[in-house]
Scaffold this active site. Structure first.
Site, mmCIF file in Angstrom:
data_model
loop_
_atom_site.group_PDB
_atom_site.id
_atom_site.type_symbol
_atom_site.label_atom_id
_atom_site.label_comp_id
_atom_site.label_asym_id
_atom_site.label_seq_id
_atom_site.Cartn_x
_atom_site.Cartn_y
_atom_site.Cartn_z
ATOM 1 N N ALA A 114 0.740 -1.214 0.010
ATOM 2 C CA ALA A 114 0.152 0.090 -0.067
ATOM 3 C C ALA A 114 0.793 1.456 -0.068
ATOM 4 O O ALA A 114 0.561 2.496 -0.009
ATOM 5 C CB ALA A 114 -0.963 0.209 1.254
ATOM 6 N N CYS A 115 2.088 1.156 0.312
ATOM 7 C CA CYS A 115 2.945 2.150 0.174
ATOM 8 C C CYS A 115 3.790 2.496 -1.135
ATOM 9 O O CYS A 115 4.340 1.590 -1.734
ATOM 10 C CB CYS A 115 3.967 1.946 1.326
ATOM 11 S SG CYS A 115 5.328 3.088 1.317
ATOM 12 N N GLY A 116 3.640 3.749 -1.734
ATOM 13 C CA GLY A 116 4.356 4.096 -2.730
ATOM 14 C C GLY A 116 5.806 4.229 -2.752
ATOM 15 O O GLY A 116 6.603 3.784 -3.718
#
EC number: 1.20.4.1
Length: 104
Positions: free
Chosen positions: A11-13
């Site tokens: 979920a983390c860019g």
């Protein structure tokens, strides 16, 4: 086979970009989705100790709300043993936002 391990948050860019950079450079890292498979207390202590040695402060973001709670600043260095109990017993749900890489 690569000896790189990424502790990944899909979920983390930043974590996704890091994984993409690794792939683009021909690396096939071992991917551990730490939200689905969180490390045990002992694994986490060893991992942080291996990566940061006596500079545990380097793995905590300067903007992190734990900095004042632990009386830390970016100049100081802290032994992992002095804060791990607080981190593992912290009551509120802390949502990890970034992955990190262990090379080796």
């Amino acid at each position: 086979m690569s000896n790189i391990t990424i502790y990944h948050n899909p979920a983390c860019g930043t974590s996704r970009n890091t994984l993409e950079m690794l792939h683009n450079n021909g690396n096939e890292p071992t991917i551990i989705n730490y939200l689905d498979m969180p490390p045990t207390r002992d694994e986490l202590i060893k991992l942080i100790s291996d990566i940061f040695s006596d500079k545990i402060i380097e793995c905590i973001r300067e903007q992190c709300h734990l900095m004042p709670a632990l009386s830390l600043n970016v100049i100081g260095h802290v032994d992992i043993r002095s804060i791990h109990s607080y981190l593992f017993n912290f009551n509120e749900k802390v949502s990890p936002s970034h992955g990190f890489i262990k090379n080796g």
